[in-house]
Design a protein around this motif. Structure first.
Motif, PDB file in Angstrom:
ATOM      1  N   ALA B  78       3.219 -11.010   7.810  1.00 14.04           N
ATOM      2  CA  ALA B  78       3.438  -9.686   6.704  1.00 14.04           C
ATOM      3  C   ALA B  78       4.296 -10.221   5.543  1.00 14.04           C
ATOM      4  O   ALA B  78       3.855  -9.602   4.423  1.00 14.04           O
ATOM      5  N   PHE B  79       5.178 -10.947   5.645  1.00 11.30           N
ATOM      6  CA  PHE B  79       5.858 -11.345   4.255  1.00 11.30           C
ATOM      7  C   PHE B  79       4.913 -12.134   3.236  1.00 11.30           C
ATOM      8  O   PHE B  79       4.730 -11.853   2.317  1.00 11.30           O
ATOM      9  N   ILE B  80       4.207 -13.103   4.090  1.00  9.19           N
ATOM     10  CA  ILE B  80       3.371 -13.801   3.202  1.00  9.19           C
ATOM     11  C   ILE B  80       2.226 -12.927   2.389  1.00  9.19           C
ATOM     12  O   ILE B  80       1.788 -12.932   1.238  1.00  9.19           O
ATOM     13  N   ILE B  81       1.579 -11.905   3.272  1.00 11.17           N
ATOM     14  CA  ILE B  81       0.687 -11.020   2.510  1.00 11.17           C
ATOM     15  C   ILE B  81       1.246 -10.378   1.633  1.00 11.17           C
ATOM     16  O   ILE B  81       0.738  -9.995   0.415  1.00 11.17           O
ATOM     17  N   VAL B  82       2.385  -9.788   1.677  1.00 10.77           N
ATOM     18  CA  VAL B  82       3.208  -8.966   0.781  1.00 10.77           C
ATOM     19  C   VAL B  82       3.373  -9.928  -0.484  1.00 10.77           C
ATOM     20  O   VAL B  82       3.048  -9.456  -1.666  1.00 10.77           O
ATOM     21  N   ILE B  83       3.861 -11.017  -0.356  1.00 12.11           N
ATOM     22  CA  ILE B  83       3.993 -11.875  -1.621  1.00 12.11           C
ATOM     23  C   ILE B  83       2.970 -12.168  -2.367  1.00 12.11           C
ATOM     24  O   ILE B  83       2.839 -12.260  -3.396  1.00 12.11           O
TER      25      ILE B  83
END
Lengths: 369, 196
Positions: B78-83
């Motif tokens: 999830a974090f990587i997608i947002v980044i």
């Protein structure tokens, strides 16, 4: 268990989807430059889609600016005057433009992007540059690393160029190279033969285009070229014509010599050709034939490092050495110099010419970009 | 971490807990883009922007989506997608605003996506149980700290060009030694305040 997996999948899909929607909206408003109007020389209006470089936008409208490097920002041939509708000078343009050009609003078309209505000026003769559909009719080894490629024109079926000019060869994707690139090669065939062009292509290690030509291109294949371009051609004058070339720099010189032969130009012509060993020499017989056809033409090949088995009794040393010896014995007041080869060779030769009183305005060159 | 003032976290993440020189995150672009002060400033500002935005967004994603649904273990994805999306957005904005900066940053702009400092900050924020305000200031502070370190490095490397360096140490070699010395210098700040 199933619900757990479903929740996880759905929530991740939801997050991704939401972000994707945001990006699509952003792209629509931020990266969309809409339709832009490019006004050329205050006469012609083009309505184009904004966002790409000026060079490729003009190409898509069948207006071809010269470009030897194919838009990588190294050859600086695609200079054009942009009067309005462009941002400040880019760091990629700065090293390739001099102060005067910057003041005259000259920019590199391959670096400038079309983002709004633009007002540009390009020389009229560039409208003559066309895209040609051709068929390869001959691939012949000239030396161990230089090939002669003959392209028969299909559509348009005729090309009109000045001897010494170059064309851009468009590669097809091959092996690991997925994009097609364009590279410039001087035309080696005579300018009075309008139905084909000959190119001399030396294999450059890891070169995208030269590897394609040497290892993947076959006879009877179709390729596209764009041209003619370039301001390397025979200038009017009375004095001697001194030509210097190395390797595949032979190409435009052959074309110039064919023109001199065909039009019976009665000027003294001397041609210095530099190579490393005897196996790098080519077109010797053709040159000896031209020596018979042209009234006052001498061909002087020089080897910089002949092998013992070459049995070489001609000139030796870097091409600048026989050139220096020759110029110190001749009258150079009205001579013109025509150079084609690597930038290093050209710069070294220019120094020799200037030393013997041939001023820069009488030196014409065509460096490999 | 309820009691800690957000401003303490802000300053601590710049100096005592510098993401680059204390945690050694985001080293790749730190070493490769620090050749010119101008470009490192550009990249530094981009990192500050991305870090601030992503720590806020990732806070919301974590505490309002992942935690209630009990799928915290998916936080990495999830974090990587947002980044990645924020970097895409930033790329479009920079291209629109300043072509010069866009060309100077070149490939390193999209590479911010895989800059481990960005993901590291989001993960620290979760591990240290920061509140929303604390998280945002922690992100901004870490970004500024990263920018400070790369600017210092670029300044030093500009001077290094004129020095005699043994051939074997030129380039990345001497850059790593210097970042080690810089890291030791930053330990000098650690007495001021500790955040863990």
């Amino acid at each position: 268990m199933i619900t757990k997996i479903l929740i996880a999948t759905l929530s991740m899909a939801g997050i991704s989807g939401l972000l994707a929607i945001i990006l699509v909206i952003a792209e629509r408003y931020l990266a969309n430059y809409g339709e832009c109007k490019i006004t050329i020389n205050n006469q012609k209006d083009l309505i184009v889609k904004g966002g790409s470089t000026l060079l490729s936008t003009l190409n898509s409208q069948k207006i071809f600016l010269p470009s030897a490097c194919g838009g990588r920002g190294t050859c600086a041939y695609c200079k054009c005057k942009v009067i309005d509708g462009v941002g400040p000078l880019l760091p990629t343009e700065e090293p390739l433009l001099n102060k005067q050009e910057i003041e005259n609003q000259i920019r590199l078309a391959c670096q400038v992007k079309v983002k709004q209505d633009m007002l540009i000026e390009i020389p009229e003769e560039l409208f003559n540059i066309k895209e040609f559909e051709t068929r390869v009719t001959l691939i012949q080894d000239l030396t161990h690393d230089i090939k002669l490629v003959r392209l028969q024109l299909i559509e348009p079926y005729e090309i009109f160029f000045k001897a010494g000019q170059y064309v851009q060869l468009i590669t097809a994707p091959y092996a690991g190279v997925k994009e097609s690139v364009s590279r410039a090669y001087s035309v080696a065939s005579a300018s009075h033969e309008h139905d084909h062009v000959d190119l001399m292509i030396r294999l450059v290690p890891e070169g995208i285009c030269t590897t394609w030509v040497h290892n993947y291109l076959n006879e009877n294949e179709r390729v596209k070229i764009i041209g003619p371009m370039g301001d390397f051609y025979l200038r009017d004058g009375e004095g001697e014509i001194i030509m210097v070339a190395g390797g595949s720099g032979m190409a435009p010189i052959v074309s110039l010599l064919e023109k001199i032969s065909k039009e019976d130009i009665e000027r003294k012509v001397t041609y210095f050709f530099g190579a490393v060993r005897k196996k790098d020499l080519f077109y010797i017989d053709e040159m000896r034939n031209l020596e018979n056809e042209i009234g006052n033409f001498t061909f002087i090949p020089a080897l910089s490092a002949p092998e013992p088995e070459d049995n070489w009794d001609g000139e030796t040393g870097l091409i600048t050495e026989p050139l220096d010896r020759y110029l110190s014995r001749s009258d150079n007041a009205t001579s013109q110099a025509y150079l084609c080869g690597s930038p290093g060779m050209i710069n070294a030769c220019i120094n020799v010419f200037v030393k013997h009183g041939i001023t820069r305005d009488r030196i014409f060159n065509d460096p490999f970009a | 971490m309820e009691g800690l003032s957000p401003w303490v976290i802000f300053f601590a993440s710049i100096f005592t807990g510098n993401i680059l020189l204390v945690y050694f995150l985001g080293m790749c672009s730190f070493l490769s883009v620090s050749k010119q002060v101008k470009t490192s400033l550009g990249l530094g500002l981009a990192v500050v922007f991305v870090l601030t935005i992503t720590s806020a967004l990732n806070y919301i994603v974590y505490y309002y989506i992942l935690e209630p649904l009990n799928i915290e273990y998916l936080r990495y994805i999830a974090f990587i997608i947002v980044i990645a999306s924020v970097v895409q957005l930033l790329e479009m904005i920079i291209e629109r605003i300043s072509e010069t900066l866009y060309i100077n940053l070149g490939i390193f702009l999209p590479l911010i996506t895989v800059n481990c400092a960005i993901l590291g900050v989001s993960l620290f924020m979760v591990i240290r149980k920061y509140t929303f305000i604390q998280s945002v200031l922690f992100g901004a502070g870490s970004g500024i700290g990263w920018m400070l370190a790369i600017l210092a490095m670029a300044g030093i490397r500009a001077r290094l060009n004129e020095q005699k360096i043994p051939p074997a140490l030129r380039g990345p070699g001497i850059a790593l030694i210097i970042s080690g010395i810089m890291a030791m210098a930053f330990i000098g700040f650690s007495g001021i305040v500790q955040i863990q």
